[in-house]
Write an enzyme that holds these catalytic residues in place. Structure first.
Site, PDB file in Angstrom:
ATOM      1  N   ASN A  34      63.331  52.198  44.648  1.00 52.32           N
ATOM      2  CA  ASN A  34      63.574  52.320  46.079  1.00 52.32           C
ATOM      3  C   ASN A  34      63.063  53.688  46.513  1.00 52.32           C
ATOM      4  O   ASN A  34      63.017  54.620  45.722  1.00 52.32           O
ATOM      5  CB  ASN A  34      65.073  52.266  46.368  1.00 52.32           C
ATOM      6  CG  ASN A  34      65.589  50.855  46.526  1.00 52.32           C
ATOM      7  OD1 ASN A  34      65.063  49.933  45.928  1.00 52.32           O
ATOM      8  ND2 ASN A  34      66.622  50.713  47.322  1.00 52.32           N
TER       9      ASN A  34
HETATM   10 CA    CA Z   1      69.816  47.493  47.990  1.00 53.12          CA
END
Ligand code: CA
Ligand code: CTP
Length: 226
Positions: A34
């Site tokens: 991420n």
């Molecule tokens: Ca997530």
């Protein structure tokens, strides 16, 4: 001048913070992750230490220095982060600011670099990572008295955050709008909304991540007290 009580509202408290992304390796040079600089989570760890707490920061890979006065545990994957969090408990307050990768490659990372062979990419099967926040928030024994989640959203910020607080069983969600216009990702400032279990929302003015961290820590200290 603030007295010692005001200056150190978390004296004698144990605080756990997760921060940064996790990396889920495909092979020695490639990973899934991420987007996260770790700036907000690290600033919260720093602010909690300045407020007198004994702080453990479980950090994914970031390019930030370790905050001073904080016990830092470095991890790479979500599963390592969960183990480090469990090892760091008990804590009075747990703050889950990490941007944990939701999925990892289903098969264990290849030991050697996977080579392009001209026939196009091999399919990449994914497995879901454990939800660290939900695992700790739903503990029947040894649950921190205050469990705080974060929610980075690009749309319907408050609706998504309200759904998350119910689903994950935490006490508070700090939501922020990370759509491209905001410049929050990796930026120096943040605009946050505090969502409580009863669905009520408190929106704070945009401020430097360090200032947001100090205000959040002051609020967490009040909530842990009450
Ligand atoms: Ca997530
Ligand atoms: N979180 C976690 N472990 C995961 C995923 C998320 O601890 N495997 C935590 C984050 O640190 C954050 C909160 O859960 O405090 C919300 O993360 P978010 O990614 O917004 O929620 P998800 O449930 O993963 O939902 P989605 O990514 O689909 O929006």
């Amino acid at each position: 001048r603030p007295g010692p009580q005001e200056a150190k509202p978390l004296a004698g408290r144990r605080v756990l913070v997760t921060s940064g992304p996790t990396h889920e390796p495909i092979d020695p040079v490639r990973y899934i992750a991420n987007r996260s600089s770790g700036r907000q989570g690290h600033a919260i760890a720093t602010a909690a230490a300045q407020a007198g707490a004994a702080v453990t920061l479980v950090s994914g890979p970031v390019s930030l220095p370790d905050p001073t006065g904080v016990d830092v545990v470095h991890v790479e994957t979500a599963r390592e982060m969960l183990s480090a969090v469990e090892a760091a408990l008990p804590a009075d307050i747990a703050i889950f600011a990490a941007a944990v990768a939701d999925w990892r490659p289903e098969v264990e990372a290849a030991a050697k670099k996977i080579k392009k062979d001209g026939s196009g990419p091999a399919p990449l099967a994914l497995a879901e990572n454990p939800d660290i926040l939900a695992t700790i928030a739903k503990r029947s024994e040894g649950r921190p008295s205050l469990v705080v989640g974060f929610a980075a959203e690009t749309d319907s910020v408050l609706d998504h955050a309200r759904a998350k607080i119910a689903r994950k069983g935490c006490d508070l969600i700090v939501a922020n709008d990370v759509s491209a216009e905001g410049g929050v990702m990796g930026g120096a400032e943040n605009t946050v909304h505090l969502i409580s279990r009863d669905g009520s929302v408190e929106s704070w003015p945009r401020a430097a991540k360090e200032e947001v961290a100090r205000r959040l820590v002051a609020r967490f200290a009040e909530l842990a007290e009450g």
